[in-house]
Structures are given as structure tokens and as C-alpha cells.
Scaffold this motif. Structure first.
Motif, mmCIF file in Angstrom:
data_model
loop_
_atom_site.group_PDB
_atom_site.id
_atom_site.type_symbol
_atom_site.label_atom_id
_atom_site.label_comp_id
_atom_site.label_asym_id
_atom_site.label_seq_id
_atom_site.Cartn_x
_atom_site.Cartn_y
_atom_site.Cartn_z
ATOM 1 N N SER A 270 0.829 -1.208 0.000
ATOM 2 C CA SER A 270 0.000 0.000 0.000
ATOM 3 C C SER A 270 0.861 1.255 0.000
ATOM 4 N N ARG A 271 1.943 1.245 0.807
ATOM 5 C CA ARG A 271 2.829 2.408 0.855
ATOM 6 C C ARG A 271 3.523 2.628 -0.492
ATOM 7 N N LYS A 272 3.951 1.547 -1.124
ATOM 8 C CA LYS A 272 4.626 1.683 -2.410
ATOM 9 C C LYS A 272 3.684 2.215 -3.489
ATOM 10 N N ILE A 273 2.456 1.736 -3.481
ATOM 11 C CA ILE A 273 1.478 2.213 -4.463
ATOM 12 C C ILE A 273 1.225 3.710 -4.288
ATOM 13 N N ALA A 274 1.182 4.162 -3.029
ATOM 14 C CA ALA A 274 0.957 5.587 -2.756
ATOM 15 C C ALA A 274 2.123 6.445 -3.214
ATOM 16 N N VAL A 275 3.347 5.906 -3.128
ATOM 17 C CA VAL A 275 4.548 6.663 -3.487
ATOM 18 C C VAL A 275 4.769 6.715 -4.998
ATOM 19 N N THR A 276 4.314 5.691 -5.715
ATOM 20 C CA THR A 276 4.612 5.552 -7.145
ATOM 21 C C THR A 276 4.386 6.827 -7.956
ATOM 22 N N PRO A 277 3.238 7.491 -7.856
ATOM 23 C CA PRO A 277 3.024 8.683 -8.694
ATOM 24 C C PRO A 277 3.843 9.901 -8.287
ATOM 25 N N LEU A 278 4.523 9.843 -7.139
ATOM 26 C CA LEU A 278 5.291 10.995 -6.658
ATOM 27 C C LEU A 278 6.711 11.035 -7.224
#
Length: 325
Positions: A270-278
Motif C-alpha cells: 500500500s505504501r509503495k502504491i501511494a509513493v509511485t506517482p510521486l
């Protein structure tokens, strides 16, 4: 699309080879010349972990923690700007379960129509090593608990704006040296004229996550650890300075990622998915691809994006496809 349609291949044989070497080093590493039992234990465990992290190269019996720190700090970093004359660099990034390995393998074969190509894995792979240790018979469960405990301790110190303690710092530094060696191999391939497709790519924007620096941006810590953190930052700054010609950013939803990677923790994905677009990768050209769709559509979009970049770089399709390196 069913998760089984995807094939994110790993290299379990290689991972277990690293684990076997770690256990070998545990049995033969030379103790520090110290009466402090705790220091000797740390030396044994850290030296073994460093051997595993650095890619199956055993440290000699005379190697100590001091020697490792000195070697890490003395490692040479060339800070020159990337050469525009080098062959194209295509990076594939995304959360675990997004299909990076599948897309990399396909693009590596497909891009051969433009010329010789090679691939390099530029991720940390600490999770792979930890999961391999956790699957070992008899000691696996205990090793997994130890790794989880150490990881939680590091996270707690980060929340307090503190650097990790010495042992985790040495392990982080070992993985950094391993990645630096792989990155130099990638540059060597490009300098030889090979088009390079990388699985993951170093980034400096978000420390502690997503192939970024392992040390946090914290000012509190022992002098050796702070020195290691500064040097790691310099290594990542050098690597991030080599901007890819194209970044294929693979986006996936949480349920799909968990279905494809059942051995991964849901909160970590979940954390990685949230960071991806940044992630911006120093302003590199980025193409977003939704990997929740059928694999054929994903590969078609990836091919189209790569074709545009190859045309911009002046590459034309050759009649015969050279074999990928």
C-alpha cells in the motif's frame, strides 16, 4: 485479468545461493580482537550479512567492521555528468506485483530490433533476501522474526529523527555497495553501445523507500553512522544524475498487487502504491501504464512508448534482431 496471466519471475536459486554463503560465513568468520562478546557477535552477524548483500562475494576471515566502514567510505564515486553519447536507457518501475519483471523481459527481447540490448536489476532486493531467509528449514522462522524486529527498530528510530544503530547501518551500506556495482555495470553496457533495460531505478526523492537511500534524513546518530549516511547520499546523487531516456511507470491497484504477491505484506504494498506517482526521476520522460488491464494491452503500450523514444534518439528498426545480452 487473473493474476496467473502474469509471470513475475524471480531467481530463487540465486537467492538461496546467497543464503547458503551467509550461513557459511557465520561458521568461519574471524572474531574481532576484543573481549567484548557483544562486539564479536555483531561482527559475526554483520560480516555475514554484508557477504550476502554484496552479491555472493565472501569476506575474508581478516575482515572486520572497521575495515568494512573504511572500504565503504573510501569507495570512489565519479561525479561526472552522464554522457549523451551513451546508448538509450529504459527504466521500468512500479510497486511489487505491477509486472516489472514481465514487462522488462518482453521489452528486452522486443527492443533487440533496434540493436544489441542488455538488462540490469537496479533494486535493493533486501526483501527477497529476507524472505529467502524466512523460508529456510528449522531457522527460517527465527530469522524472519529477527529481521522483522530489526526493521521495526529502525523505523522507530526514524520516527524519532534518529539514524539506525551501527549494525543496521552496516547492512544498509552493504546493499548500497551492491547496487553501486550493478549501476556501474549498467553504465559499462551503455558505453559499449548496448541499449539497456533496467528493472527498477535509484531515486533520491524519497529516502527509505522505493529504491531510494536506505538512511533517513536524520541528524541524530553516531559519527560512523552519520558518515555512512552522507556517503550513501553521495552515491545516490551520482546514480540519480544519470537520467533514463524513458521511465515506464507501472500502476496497479492494491488488491491486484496482493493477489500477485501473496508473500508480501499488504501495508508495505500500500505504501509503495501511494509513493509511485510521486517519483519524477530527475525530470525524466515518464509514461504511465495501467497494469490492471490485460497483459497484451500493457505490452502494446510499453512497446509504443519505447518506439517513440528510440525514434527520438535516431534509432531505426534493423532487419535482423541481435540477441539480447
Amino acid at each position: 485479468m487473473a493474476p496467473d496471466d502474469w509471470d513475475e519471475r524471480g531467481t530463487p536459486d540465486h537467492r538461496f545461493t546467497e543464503v547458503k554463503i551467509l550461513l557459511h560465513d557465520l561458521s568461519c568468520v574471524h572474531q574481532l580482537q576484543s573481549s567484548d562478546r557483544e562486539s564479536r557477535d555483531v561482527a559475526v552477524i554483520a560480516t555475514s550479512s554484508i557477504s550476502c548483500a554484496c552479491g555472493c562475494h565472501r569476506l575474508s576471515n581478516d575482515c572486520t567492521l572497521v575495515q568494512f566502514v573504511n572500504n565503504f567510505l573510501d569507495s570512489e564515486i565519479a561525479m561526472q555528468a552522464p554522457s549523451s553519447a551513451m546508448a538509450p536507457l529504459i527504466a521500468v518501475i512500479g510497486c511489487d506485483g505491477s509486472g516489472k519483471s514481465t514487462v522488462c523481459e518482453h521489452i528486452l527481447e522486443w527492443i533487440g530490433r533496434y540493436g544489441p540490448a542488455g538488462t540490469v536489476h537496479l533494486g535493493k532486493q533486501a526483501g527477497n533476501v529476507g524472505r529467502s531467509l524466512g523460508r529456510l528449514p528449522l531457522v527460517g522462522a527465527a530469522m524472519e522474526r529477527l529481521i522483522r524486529r530489526k526493521s521495526d527498530d529502525v523505523n522507530d528510530r526514524i520516527k524519532e529523527d534518529k539514524q539506525p544503530s551501527l549494525f543496521p547501518a552496516l547492512v544498509i551500506s552493504a546493499f548500497t555497495l551492491r547496487r553501486r556495482r550493478r549501476f556501474k555495470r549498467m553504465l559499462a553496457l551503455r558505453q559499449r553501445g548496448l541499449i539497456v533495460v533496467t528493472d527498477r531505478f535509484p531515486q533520491l526523492e524519497i529516502p527509505g523507500a522505493y529504491d531510494g537511500p536506505g538512511f533517513p534524513e536524520a541528524s541524530q546518530g553516531s559519527r560512523p553512522v552519520l558518515a555512512l549516511a552522507r556517503h550513501e547520499h553521495a552515491i545516490f546523487e551520482w546514480m540519480a544524475n544519470h537520467r533514463p531516456d524513458l521511465v515506464l511507470r507501472l500502476n496497479v491497484d492494491l488488491d491486484t498487487a496482493c493477489a500477485r504477491k501473496p508473500d508480501h505484506r499488504r501495508e508495505a504494498l500500500s505504501r509503495k502504491i501511494a509513493v509511485t506517482p510521486l517519483l519524477t526521476y530527475s525530470g525524466a520522460q515518464i509514461v504511465d501504464i495501467d497494469t490492471n488491464q490485460p497483459l497484451a494491452n500493457v505490452l502494446k503500450e510499453a512497446e509504443a512508448a519505447v518506439a517513440r523514444v528510440m525514434a527520438e534518439r535516431g534509432y531505426a528498426v534493423k532487419e535482423e534482431n541481435p540477441r539480447a545480452a
